[in-house]
Design a protein around this motif. Sequence first.
Motif, PDB file in Angstrom:
ATOM      1  N   GLU A  21       0.830  -1.212   0.000  1.00 36.31           N
ATOM      2  CA  GLU A  21       0.000   0.000   0.000  1.00 36.31           C
ATOM      3  C   GLU A  21       0.864   1.262   0.000  1.00 36.31           C
ATOM      4  OE1 GLU A  21      -3.039   0.072  -0.795  1.00 36.31           O
ATOM      5  OE2 GLU A  21      -3.313  -2.091  -0.641  1.00 36.31           O
ATOM      6  N   ALA A  22       1.996   1.226   0.690  1.00 37.17           N
ATOM      7  CA  ALA A  22       2.892   2.389   0.671  1.00 37.17           C
ATOM      8  C   ALA A  22       3.391   2.636  -0.745  1.00 37.17           C
ATOM      9  CB  ALA A  22       4.066   2.175   1.625  1.00 37.17           C
ATOM     10  N   ARG A  23       3.756   1.574  -1.441  1.00 33.37           N
ATOM     11  CA  ARG A  23       4.206   1.715  -2.823  1.00 33.37           C
ATOM     12  C   ARG A  23       3.112   2.356  -3.674  1.00 33.37           C
ATOM     13  NH1 ARG A  23       5.848  -3.045  -3.182  1.00 33.37           N
ATOM     14  NH2 ARG A  23       8.013  -2.610  -2.681  1.00 33.37           N
ATOM     15  N   ALA A  24       1.880   1.895  -3.492  1.00 36.30           N
ATOM     16  CA  ALA A  24       0.758   2.436  -4.269  1.00 36.30           C
ATOM     17  C   ALA A  24       0.466   3.882  -3.889  1.00 36.30           C
ATOM     18  CB  ALA A  24      -0.489   1.570  -4.059  1.00 36.30           C
ATOM     19  N   VAL A  25       0.379   4.175  -2.603  1.00 31.55           N
ATOM     20  CA  VAL A  25       0.030   5.527  -2.151  1.00 31.55           C
ATOM     21  C   VAL A  25       1.152   6.515  -2.500  1.00 31.55           C
ATOM     22  CG1 VAL A  25      -0.433   6.958  -0.105  1.00 31.55           C
ATOM     23  CG2 VAL A  25      -1.565   4.739  -0.367  1.00 31.55           C
ATOM     24  N   PHE A  26       2.398   6.138  -2.279  1.00 35.90           N
ATOM     25  CA  PHE A  26       3.504   7.021  -2.646  1.00 35.90           C
ATOM     26  C   PHE A  26       3.537   7.224  -4.159  1.00 35.90           C
ATOM     27  CE2 PHE A  26       6.268   5.866   1.304  1.00 35.90           C
ATOM     28  CZ  PHE A  26       5.539   6.738   2.082  1.00 35.90           C
ATOM     29  N   GLY A  27       3.210   6.177  -4.905  1.00 36.19           N
ATOM     30  CA  GLY A  27       3.159   6.302  -6.363  1.00 36.19           C
ATOM     31  C   GLY A  27       2.086   7.271  -6.822  1.00 36.19           C
ATOM     32  N   ASP A  32       5.183  12.424   0.562  1.00 35.29           N
ATOM     33  CA  ASP A  32       4.555  13.156   1.658  1.00 35.29           C
ATOM     34  C   ASP A  32       3.115  12.703   1.891  1.00 35.29           C
ATOM     35  OD1 ASP A  32       6.819  14.680   2.252  1.00 35.29           O
ATOM     36  OD2 ASP A  32       6.321  16.153   0.716  1.00 35.29           O
ATOM     37  N   ALA A  33       2.716  11.633   1.230  1.00 32.52           N
ATOM     38  CA  ALA A  33       1.352  11.114   1.380  1.00 32.52           C
ATOM     39  C   ALA A  33       1.094  10.727   2.833  1.00 32.52           C
ATOM     40  CB  ALA A  33       1.160   9.899   0.479  1.00 32.52           C
ATOM     41  N   SER A  34      -0.144  10.661   3.179  1.00 29.81           N
ATOM     42  CA  SER A  34      -0.577  10.344   4.533  1.00 29.81           C
ATOM     43  C   SER A  34      -0.222   8.907   4.925  1.00 29.81           C
ATOM     44  CB  SER A  34      -2.097  10.541   4.625  1.00 29.81           C
ATOM     45  OG  SER A  34      -2.605   9.947   5.786  1.00 29.81           O
ATOM     46  N   LEU A  35       0.498   8.776   6.027  1.00 29.42           N
ATOM     47  CA  LEU A  35       0.782   7.443   6.552  1.00 29.42           C
ATOM     48  C   LEU A  35      -0.492   6.786   7.063  1.00 29.42           C
ATOM     49  CD1 LEU A  35       4.183   8.030   8.392  1.00 29.42           C
ATOM     50  CD2 LEU A  35       3.779   7.198   6.065  1.00 29.42           C
ATOM     51  N   ALA A  39      -1.941   3.016   6.188  1.00 26.30           N
ATOM     52  CA  ALA A  39      -2.418   2.053   7.187  1.00 26.30           C
ATOM     53  C   ALA A  39      -3.870   1.662   6.895  1.00 26.30           C
ATOM     54  CB  ALA A  39      -2.279   2.639   8.593  1.00 26.30           C
ATOM     55  N   ARG A  40      -4.711   2.647   6.603  1.00 25.51           N
ATOM     56  CA  ARG A  40      -6.122   2.374   6.331  1.00 25.51           C
ATOM     57  C   ARG A  40      -6.267   1.430   5.147  1.00 25.51           C
ATOM     58  NH1 ARG A  40      -9.759   3.380   2.952  1.00 25.51           N
ATOM     59  NH2 ARG A  40      -8.625   4.891   1.703  1.00 25.51           N
ATOM     60  N   ARG A  41      -5.546   1.721   4.066  1.00 28.53           N
ATOM     61  CA  ARG A  41      -5.653   0.888   2.870  1.00 28.53           C
ATOM     62  C   ARG A  41      -5.092  -0.513   3.097  1.00 28.53           C
ATOM     63  NH1 ARG A  41      -4.452   4.976  -2.161  1.00 28.53           N
ATOM     64  NH2 ARG A  41      -4.077   3.007  -3.251  1.00 28.53           N
ATOM     65  N   ALA A  42      -4.141  -0.631   4.018  1.00 27.46           N
ATOM     66  CA  ALA A  42      -3.589  -1.948   4.343  1.00 27.46           C
ATOM     67  C   ALA A  42      -4.479  -2.704   5.322  1.00 27.46           C
ATOM     68  CB  ALA A  42      -2.186  -1.794   4.933  1.00 27.46           C
ATOM     69  N   GLY A  43      -5.488  -2.019   5.862  1.00 27.42           N
ATOM     70  CA  GLY A  43      -6.416  -2.661   6.786  1.00 27.42           C
ATOM     71  C   GLY A  43      -5.865  -2.827   8.188  1.00 27.42           C
ATOM     72  N   VAL A  44      -4.952  -1.922   8.570  1.00 28.51           N
ATOM     73  CA  VAL A  44      -4.369  -1.970   9.918  1.00 28.51           C
ATOM     74  C   VAL A  44      -4.451  -0.586  10.543  1.00 28.51           C
ATOM     75  CG1 VAL A  44      -2.781  -3.844   9.280  1.00 28.51           C
ATOM     76  CG2 VAL A  44      -1.998  -1.468   9.147  1.00 28.51           C
ATOM     77  N   GLY A  45      -4.200  -0.514  11.831  1.00 25.46           N
ATOM     78  CA  GLY A  45      -4.159   0.769  12.514  1.00 25.46           C
ATOM     79  C   GLY A  45      -2.815   1.444  12.327  1.00 25.46           C
ATOM     80  N   ILE A  46      -2.789   2.736  12.598  1.00 24.60           N
ATOM     81  CA  ILE A  46      -1.545   3.500  12.441  1.00 24.60           C
ATOM     82  C   ILE A  46      -0.454   2.992  13.390  1.00 24.60           C
ATOM     83  CG2 ILE A  46      -2.187   5.362  14.035  1.00 24.60           C
ATOM     84  CD1 ILE A  46      -0.282   5.782  10.702  1.00 24.60           C
ATOM     85  N   GLY A  47      -0.855   2.474  14.550  1.00 21.69           N
ATOM     86  CA  GLY A  47       0.123   1.915  15.485  1.00 21.69           C
ATOM     87  C   GLY A  47       0.868   0.724  14.891  1.00 21.69           C
ATOM     88  N   THR A  48       0.159  -0.083  14.112  1.00 25.16           N
ATOM     89  CA  THR A  48       0.795  -1.224  13.445  1.00 25.16           C
ATOM     90  C   THR A  48       1.813  -0.729  12.427  1.00 25.16           C
ATOM     91  OG1 THR A  48      -1.138  -2.609  13.787  1.00 25.16           O
ATOM     92  CG2 THR A  48       0.362  -3.275  12.031  1.00 25.16           C
TER      93      THR A  48
END
Length: 184
Positions: A21-27, A32-35, A39-48
């Motif tokens: 998801e980071a690869r996709a969102v950064f792409g 500077d995209a939202s972390l 996390a949301r798109r990966a289906g996990v919380g920001i803490g994970t």
Amino acid sequence: MSSTRPLRADARRNYERLLAEARAVFGESGIDASLEEIARRAGVGIGTLYRHFPSREVLLEALLGARFDAQAEAAEALLGEDDPLAALRTFARGMLGTATTFRGLSAATADALNDETSDLYRACRGMRSAAARLVARAQESGQLRADLAPDEVLLMVHAAGWASEHAGDPERLLDLVFAGLCSR
């Protein structure tokens, strides 16, 4: 990942989903995209996300570390080329390709060149070392200006990457950079 012990299967899946998801969102949106979006798109919380990647730079290093290592290996191989300037230009093209993987990466990597505490600085160590030897060979051959420091050459490549994000063809900009770096 901060631990050397193997991840549990669910943690490993989370890690891999976060990278994908980071690869996709950064792409889509640049580094500077939202972390939180990652996390949301990966289906996990920001803490994970932060457990696996304590900073944005750690996440970028995880995404690009293998590519940085491959470029360092390619640079080592280029040291055996007959034409030192052509070898340096080939290396610079590969570096430019990596630097423009995500919008904003050129600037972040250029900033990291001066920050020894940066995760990107450490990740680029092999590339920097090989680049320094390529620069030295081109200088010794008389093809590259003798007054250049290796990091200045790297900064100029990153500058071409940054400029190409705003307007222009990165290859053309790199050609213009080398026109200014070559001996007269």
